[in-house]
Every structure is written in C-alpha cells, then in structure tokens.
Scaffold this active site. Sequence first.
Site, PDB file in Angstrom:
ATOM      1  N   HIS A 125     -13.137 -33.957  -1.005  1.00 43.92           N
ATOM      2  CA  HIS A 125     -12.844 -32.842  -0.096  1.00 43.92           C
ATOM      3  C   HIS A 125     -14.045 -32.438   0.753  1.00 43.92           C
ATOM      4  O   HIS A 125     -14.097 -31.322   1.260  1.00 43.92           O
ATOM      5  CB  HIS A 125     -12.316 -31.643  -0.902  1.00 43.92           C
ATOM      6  CG  HIS A 125     -10.962 -31.903  -1.499  1.00 43.92           C
ATOM      7  ND1 HIS A 125     -10.409 -31.161  -2.523  1.00 43.92           N
ATOM      8  CD2 HIS A 125     -10.031 -32.865  -1.202  1.00 43.92           C
ATOM      9  CE1 HIS A 125      -9.209 -31.641  -2.823  1.00 43.92           C
ATOM     10  NE2 HIS A 125      -8.960 -32.677  -2.052  1.00 43.92           N
ATOM     11  N   CYS A 136     -16.080 -33.070  19.029  1.00 45.25           N
ATOM     12  CA  CYS A 136     -16.338 -34.516  19.146  1.00 45.25           C
ATOM     13  C   CYS A 136     -16.611 -35.178  17.794  1.00 45.25           C
ATOM     14  O   CYS A 136     -16.802 -36.398  17.733  1.00 45.25           O
ATOM     15  CB  CYS A 136     -17.502 -34.786  20.111  1.00 45.25           C
ATOM     16  SG  CYS A 136     -19.137 -34.428  19.451  1.00 45.25           S
ATOM     17  N   CYS A 160     -22.783 -28.022  19.203  1.00 45.02           N
ATOM     18  CA  CYS A 160     -23.097 -29.452  19.156  1.00 45.02           C
ATOM     19  C   CYS A 160     -24.071 -29.789  20.289  1.00 45.02           C
ATOM     20  O   CYS A 160     -23.839 -29.385  21.429  1.00 45.02           O
ATOM     21  CB  CYS A 160     -21.790 -30.222  19.310  1.00 45.02           C
ATOM     22  SG  CYS A 160     -21.989 -32.004  19.498  1.00 45.02           S
TER      23      CYS A 160
HETATM   24  P1  OAD Z   1      -8.228 -24.883  -9.108  1.00 46.58           P
HETATM   25  O1  OAD Z   1      -8.753 -23.504  -8.885  1.00 46.58           O
HETATM   26  O2  OAD Z   1      -6.865 -25.184  -8.596  1.00 46.58           O
HETATM   27  O3  OAD Z   1      -8.231 -25.215 -10.660  1.00 46.58           O
HETATM   28  C1  OAD Z   1      -9.363 -24.957 -11.443  1.00 46.58           C
HETATM   29  C2  OAD Z   1      -9.042 -25.388 -12.858  1.00 46.58           C
HETATM   30  O4  OAD Z   1     -10.223 -25.224 -13.639  1.00 46.58           O
HETATM   31  C3  OAD Z   1      -7.942 -24.572 -13.548  1.00 46.58           C
HETATM   32  O5  OAD Z   1      -6.987 -25.464 -14.112  1.00 46.58           O
HETATM   33  C4  OAD Z   1      -8.685 -23.803 -14.647  1.00 46.58           C
HETATM   34  O6  OAD Z   1      -7.901 -23.653 -15.835  1.00 46.58           O
HETATM   35  C5  OAD Z   1      -9.843 -24.740 -14.905  1.00 46.58           C
HETATM   36  N1  OAD Z   1     -11.047 -24.099 -15.460  1.00 46.58           N
HETATM   37  C6  OAD Z   1     -11.500 -22.831 -15.301  1.00 46.58           C
HETATM   38  N2  OAD Z   1     -12.660 -22.662 -15.951  1.00 46.58           N
HETATM   39  C7  OAD Z   1     -12.960 -23.841 -16.536  1.00 46.58           C
HETATM   40  C8  OAD Z   1     -14.042 -24.323 -17.330  1.00 46.58           C
HETATM   41  N3  OAD Z   1     -15.064 -23.517 -17.675  1.00 46.58           N
HETATM   42  N4  OAD Z   1     -14.012 -25.608 -17.755  1.00 46.58           N
HETATM   43  C9  OAD Z   1     -12.981 -26.423 -17.422  1.00 46.58           C
HETATM   44  N5  OAD Z   1     -11.944 -26.033 -16.673  1.00 46.58           N
HETATM   45  C10 OAD Z   1     -11.926 -24.767 -16.220  1.00 46.58           C
HETATM   46  O7  OAD Z   1      -9.331 -25.892  -8.528  1.00 46.58           O
HETATM   47  P2  OAD Z   1      -9.143 -27.417  -8.145  1.00 46.58           P
HETATM   48  O8  OAD Z   1      -8.192 -28.093  -9.058  1.00 46.58           O
HETATM   49  O9  OAD Z   1     -10.508 -27.981  -8.013  1.00 46.58           O
HETATM   50  O10 OAD Z   1      -9.420 -27.949  -1.824  1.00 46.58           O
HETATM   51  O11 OAD Z   1      -8.488 -27.285  -6.712  1.00 46.58           O
HETATM   52  C11 OAD Z   1      -8.248 -28.424  -5.954  1.00 46.58           C
HETATM   53  C12 OAD Z   1      -8.496 -28.141  -4.496  1.00 46.58           C
HETATM   54  O12 OAD Z   1      -7.756 -26.989  -4.101  1.00 46.58           O
HETATM   55  C13 OAD Z   1      -9.932 -27.782  -4.166  1.00 46.58           C
HETATM   56  O13 OAD Z   1     -10.757 -28.914  -3.989  1.00 46.58           O
HETATM   57  C14 OAD Z   1      -9.775 -27.040  -2.879  1.00 46.58           C
HETATM   58  C15 OAD Z   1      -8.585 -26.168  -3.224  1.00 46.58           C
HETATM   59  O14 OAD Z   1      -7.819 -25.747  -2.144  1.00 46.58           O
HETATM   60  C16 OAD Z   1     -10.201 -28.051  -0.749  1.00 46.58           C
HETATM   61  O15 OAD Z   1     -11.226 -27.408  -0.612  1.00 46.58           O
HETATM   62  C17 OAD Z   1      -9.709 -29.025   0.265  1.00 46.58           C
END
Ligand code: OAD
Length: 258
Positions: A125, A136, A160
């Site tokens: 991401h 651009c 830019c």
């Molecule tokens: P989420 O916020 O959707 O999920 C975070 C996960 O981490 C949840 O399932 C929590 O239960 C878990 N969690 C919390 N604390 C934790 C810990 N200490 N150890 C392990 N797990 C823990 O975040 P992502 O799955 O990363 O996109 O989200 C995916 C994408 O959605 C991100 O990359 C972002 C967002 O929109 C972009 O920026 C394009």
Amino acid sequence: MSTTFPFPVPPLLVDALRSARRLVAFTGAGVSAESGVATFRDAQTGIWARFSPEALATPDAFAADPERVWAWYETRRAGVLATAPNPAHHALAGLAARLPESRLITQNVDDLHERAGSTGVLHLHGSLFAARCFDCARPAPLPPPLAAGAQPDRLAPPRCTACGGPLRPGVVWFGESLPADVWAAAEAATAACDLFLCIGTSALVWPAAELPSLAVRRGARLAVINPAPTPLDRAAGWCLAAPAGQALPALLAAAWPE
Ligand code: OAD
C-alpha cells in the site's frame, strides 16, 4: 485450532517454522499497534472510526482539497516518526535472519519494519515516506517532517519541480491499483511459500487479503496471529489470539532457544 495467550506455543507450529524453507510473513496495522500507531478498523481507536476514508484517502478527495489531505498525511508521517519498532517488528527481522528465503509483505505505510532491520519489504500500500506528483507521477523528495504533535488542518503540498503539480503522498488510495511490481513479487512469494504467517490484519481489504488464501490453495500452511477473530481463521492451521509483540517473540524463542 485457536490458542489464547499466554500459551504454550503450538509444537507443530514451532516445527513448521523451524523447517520452513520459504516463509512469507504478511503484516497489517496490528503489528504497529504496540508501537502506538493506530489501526484502521478497531472500534473507537481505529483511523476509519475517526476519519472518513472518502474525504482523505481517494484521488477525488485530494483533487477536491489537497491542503486538507496533505496535512493529514504529514501529521501521520510525523506521528510515525515519533514511534519506535516494537518486539513484533524486531522478531520479524530476526526471523528473516534465520530464514534467508523468507519474504516480508506488509500493508503498512509506516517504516517500522525497516527501522527494526527488515530489508526488501514489499509495501503493498505504498509508504508515508514517499511522495510523487499528483499530475505527472514523478517521484519527489518530501519536505522536512512536521514537529511531533503538530496537527495542522491544512497544509499546502509542495509543487513538482518538473510540472508544477501538487505533490501527493506515496500511498495507495481507495480505488487505485497496487504498485504492479510489488504485487507481482508478493504473489510470486506467496505462491511459492510453505508457511504463511498472517499477522495483525483484519484481512478485509482486497486484493491484499487474497494472499493468505492463495498460499493455502498452493499448499502452504497458514498461521494467524491476531487477538481478534478474522475471516481467515477457518482456513488456518493455527490461530494465536495474542498481540503480535508477545506472540512473535514467543514463537521465535520456542523455535530457536538461545
Ligand atoms: P485493520 O485496522 O483493518 O486491522 C488491524 C487488525 O490488527 C485487527 O484485526 C486487529 O484485531 C489486529 N490487532 C490489533 N492490535 C494487534 C496487536 N497488538 N497484535 C496483532 N494484531 C492486532 O488494518 P489492516 O488489516 O492493516 O489501506 O488494514 C488493511 C488496509 O486497510 C490498510 O493497509 C489501509 C486500510 O484502509 C491503505 O492504506 C490502502
């Protein structure tokens, strides 16, 4: 099988880790949570519980209000710079040292894996630490970061030097494609791995969320590390219901006792 921490690390997972030839570790915001970086979907504390993705994380949002969007990402960059890698990041860097054929794929836009010593990280991401021209697409250097704690509502993006367009953050926004080379490398590593560790992600955002299923279809074993249930748990050989900063060091210590 779901195991709640503190746990005896499942012996079969320890064996799988020790004997893994090509391991993939796939991380999400939960891995950085113990460093103090907010996750996205956790109720109340999650970024998308407090801010609207439509107003901040789409090309249309930037086109409509570049100063607001730039200020928000610069605030996040300064916030990440004020944090430090936690034991989960360090454990993953240690794992790569043990298993040179391993690959680290992250959805995170912070640099905490790198600061813990991981190299060759596949950032699906993008990154808060990259910028390019909105018009651009030419990469451009970022300005000095904001002071820690600064939270401006608006900030004019630098221009830019090639075309004069506004700089945008080097992250993937909703509706945009993942960087093709990074995605291709992530798919190839996943298809070839024998053990896939899925750590700290809700596994709800596609196409990234497709990777664990791809690994399983290609015969890899899947372990999930997440204190909360995820849609992947049914397909996983092991679910460690624990914070990554506790589970990963415990797993490494069990596999390679000092
Ligand atoms: P989420 O916020 O959707 O999920 C975070 C996960 O981490 C949840 O399932 C929590 O239960 C878990 N969690 C919390 N604390 C934790 C810990 N200490 N150890 C392990 N797990 C823990 O975040 P992502 O799955 O990363 O996109 O989200 C995916 C994408 O959605 C991100 O990359 C972002 C967002 O929109 C972009 O920026 C394009």
